[in-house]
Write a protein that holds these residues in place. Structure first.
Motif, PDB file in Angstrom:
ATOM      1  N   VAL A   1       0.337  -1.280  -0.363  1.00  0.00           N
ATOM      2  CA  VAL A   1      -0.457  -0.346   0.143  1.00  0.00           C
ATOM      3  C   VAL A   1       0.630   1.374   0.328  1.00  0.00           C
ATOM      4  N   THR A   2       1.200   1.503  -1.191  1.00  0.00           N
ATOM      5  CA  THR A   2       2.084   2.471  -1.414  1.00  0.00           C
ATOM      6  C   THR A   2       1.155   4.072  -1.941  1.00  0.00           C
ATOM      7  N   THR A   3      -0.005   3.693  -1.791  1.00  0.00           N
ATOM      8  CA  THR A   3      -0.619   4.915  -3.574  1.00  0.00           C
ATOM      9  C   THR A   3      -2.280   4.686  -3.159  1.00  0.00           C
ATOM     10  N   PHE A   4      -2.892   5.892  -2.895  1.00  0.00           N
ATOM     11  CA  PHE A   4      -4.490   5.618  -2.016  1.00  0.00           C
ATOM     12  C   PHE A   4      -4.558   4.764  -3.132  1.00  0.00           C
ATOM     13  N   ALA A   5      -4.334   4.418  -4.526  1.00  0.00           N
ATOM     14  CA  ALA A   5      -5.220   3.518  -5.175  1.00  0.00           C
ATOM     15  C   ALA A   5      -4.638   2.067  -4.869  1.00  0.00           C
ATOM     16  N   GLU A   6      -4.028   1.512  -4.383  1.00  0.00           N
ATOM     17  CA  GLU A   6      -3.692   1.197  -3.561  1.00  0.00           C
ATOM     18  C   GLU A   6      -5.152   0.099  -2.974  1.00  0.00           C
ATOM     19  N   ILE A   7      -5.254   1.105  -1.623  1.00  0.00           N
ATOM     20  CA  ILE A   7      -5.507   1.113  -0.547  1.00  0.00           C
ATOM     21  C   ILE A   7      -6.638   0.255  -0.500  1.00  0.00           C
TER      22      ILE A   7
ATOM     23  N   ALA B   1      -6.388   9.586   7.584  1.00  0.00           N
ATOM     24  CA  ALA B   1      -7.517   9.419   8.005  1.00  0.00           C
ATOM     25  C   ALA B   1      -8.674   8.848   7.458  1.00  0.00           C
ATOM     26  N   VAL B   2      -7.710   7.858   6.681  1.00  0.00           N
ATOM     27  CA  VAL B   2      -8.344   6.999   5.200  1.00  0.00           C
ATOM     28  C   VAL B   2      -8.437   5.485   6.414  1.00  0.00           C
ATOM     29  N   CYS B   3      -6.755   5.427   6.879  1.00  0.00           N
ATOM     30  CA  CYS B   3      -6.353   4.409   7.788  1.00  0.00           C
ATOM     31  C   CYS B   3      -7.928   4.324   9.411  1.00  0.00           C
ATOM     32  N   ARG B   4      -7.746   5.117   9.349  1.00  0.00           N
ATOM     33  CA  ARG B   4      -9.103   5.123  10.851  1.00  0.00           C
ATOM     34  C   ARG B   4     -10.047   4.626  10.647  1.00  0.00           C
TER      35      ARG B   4
END
Ligand code: GLR
Ligand code: MG
Length: 431
Positions: free
Chosen positions: A279-285, A315-318
């Motif tokens: 997970v190194t980019t938003f697209a991979e999340i 914030a996305v992870c949270r």
């Protein structure tokens, strides 16, 4: 009082900094590693500094980006991203699916751009902070802690770079077995007060690395431990290591390469998995989170595109109940200051960040940042709270100018071939 935040000058200074012979699954660190120091100057004469990767592919992007930046405002941080889209990326720079040299996951044109943008964003925030008399953490919404905890970053290591190679000496000695790793950890604890330890693995067969982690657990009971082989293991090997070390690991970092393999490992163990590779980019999340492939995302603010993107990642992870922390690559004090400012603003940071900084004996600052009790105090001075040492910068730039090209791009496999001419980058999974 009026301030003119127009950017009137941009300076890019590529440098080579000393790096010890640290081993990883692809080879060994070269004696000098490239970094790029970015300075922006506003019409009022305020200078802001930033730092990022210095390999040629980053320089090639930074130069046209810098040209476009002149005349824009230092507070137009969102504009940096639109500007970056205008800079063409040479397709040959991203044709390999995985950035093997940097162990940084999938390489894309966007990720290259973001790694460049991050240095300019940090430089703009530094200048803005200085112009407004505010620390960078205040510009990011304010700190929620006064000090940021880091973990010791342990490496298997030769005593020195191969004979005949120009290099700076270091005083860490060799670490090639469990006793050496424990001795290195003890030095880290004594010098900097670190209380958690990350071991870079993928170097020796897994049994040897399991033994090293066991030795660490025995020598430092109750200290959080992590092992990171950079995706060198198969799923069965990852599961076997997780089972062996389940009672002592805080998390296992990138045991296997890629989201699919990580998801398989995660499904078979209770040990949390962390990543700075799948997970190194938003697209991979989306895929990684919906498949439950990772429980901790380790941001590198350089390739995530800077400090505000790191906050957005947090914030996305949270939102998805995934933890966030930070990993690092070889870096200097400007980046450590940047990491510390942003980490200070992330509310739910429950794992110590890791930093290569103690391995770097050279810096471009008049005063190095220090770790006390394993923590860096969050600077409250305006901007990043660091000052550029121009003589040091010039010295390290001279080294870059004098290099014939062999060291201008990080290549751990090439460095390994100096000692072992038959070395080829191991195919994955290695074990
Ligand atoms: O956590 C990581 O994967 C890293 O720190 C990547 C680095 O490239 C590390 O492997 C190194 O410096 O050899
Ligand atoms: Mg890692």
């Amino acid at each position: 009082m009026t301030r003119d935040l127009t950017i009137t000058d941009v300076r890019l200074t590529p440098i080579l900094v000393a790096d010890p012979p640290l081993l990883n699954t692809q080879g060994v660190h070269q004696p000098y590693t490239p970094r790029l120091i970015v300075e922006i100057v506003t019409a009022d004469g305020v200078t802001g500094v930033g730092e990022t990767y210095g390999d040629t592919k980053y320089l090639e992007l930074a130069r046209p980006f810098a040209e476009r930046l002149r005349g824009r405002r230092a507070d137009d941080l969102n504009g940096l991203f639109t500007l970056a889209d205008e800079v063409a990326v040479d397709a040959s720079r991203v044709e390999n699916a995985v950035d093997v040299g940097g162990l940084r996951g999938v390489q894309t044109a966007d990720k290259l751009r973001l790694s460049v943008v991050s240095a300019f964003e940090v430089a703009c925030l530094d200048a803005l902070g200085k112009a407004l008399g505010l620390p960078v953490h205040a510009l990011l919404g304010g700190k929620v802690r006064d000090a940021v905890e880091y973990s010791a970053y342990l490496f298997y290591k030769w005593a020195d770079h191969p004979e005949g190679v120009e290099r700076e000496p270091d005083d860490w000695g060799a670490a090639l077995d469990p006793a050496g790793v424990v001795a290195q950890a003890a030095q880290f604890k004594e010098r900097y007060g670190f209380t958690s330890f990350k071991l870079k693995g993928g170097v020796f067969p897994p049994e040897q690395e399991i033994a090293a982690v066991r030795a660490l657990a025995e020598a430092f009971p109750g200290h959080p431990l992590r092992l990171d082989p950079n995706g060198a293991w198969s799923v069965p090997t990852s599961l076997a290591v997780a089972e062996e070390l389940a009672d002592v690991l805080e998390y296992l970092e990138d045991p296997a390469l890629g989201t699919a393999a990580m998801a398989e490992v995660a499904a078979g163990t209770e040990v949390p998995l962390a990543t700075n590779m799948c997970v190194t980019t938003f697209a991979e999340i989306e895929e990684a989170f919906t498949r439950g492939a990772v429980q901790v995302v380790l941001s590198d603010h350089h390739y995530w595109g800077g400090l505000r993107n790191t906050q957005q990642l947090a914030a996305v992870c949270r939102t998805f109940g995934v933890a966030v922390s930070m990993h690092s690559n070889t870096h200097l004090g400007i980046s450590l200051a940047a990491m510390t400012h942003v980490a200070a603003t992330v509310p739910d940071l429950h794992h110590a960040c890791d930093s290569h900084y103690p391995w770097q004996s050279e810096d471009v600052l008049t005063e190095r940042l220090t770790f006390t009790g394993g923590k860096v105090t969050v600077p409250d001075a305006p901007g990043l709270g660091v000052e550029l040492d121009r003589d040091r910068l010039a010295f390290l730039h001279r080294r870059w100018l004098d290099d014939d090209g062999a060291l201008k791009d990080r290549d751990d496999a090439a460095a390994m071939r100096v000692a072992d001419p038959g070395w080829v980058t191991p195919s994955v999974p290695r074990w």
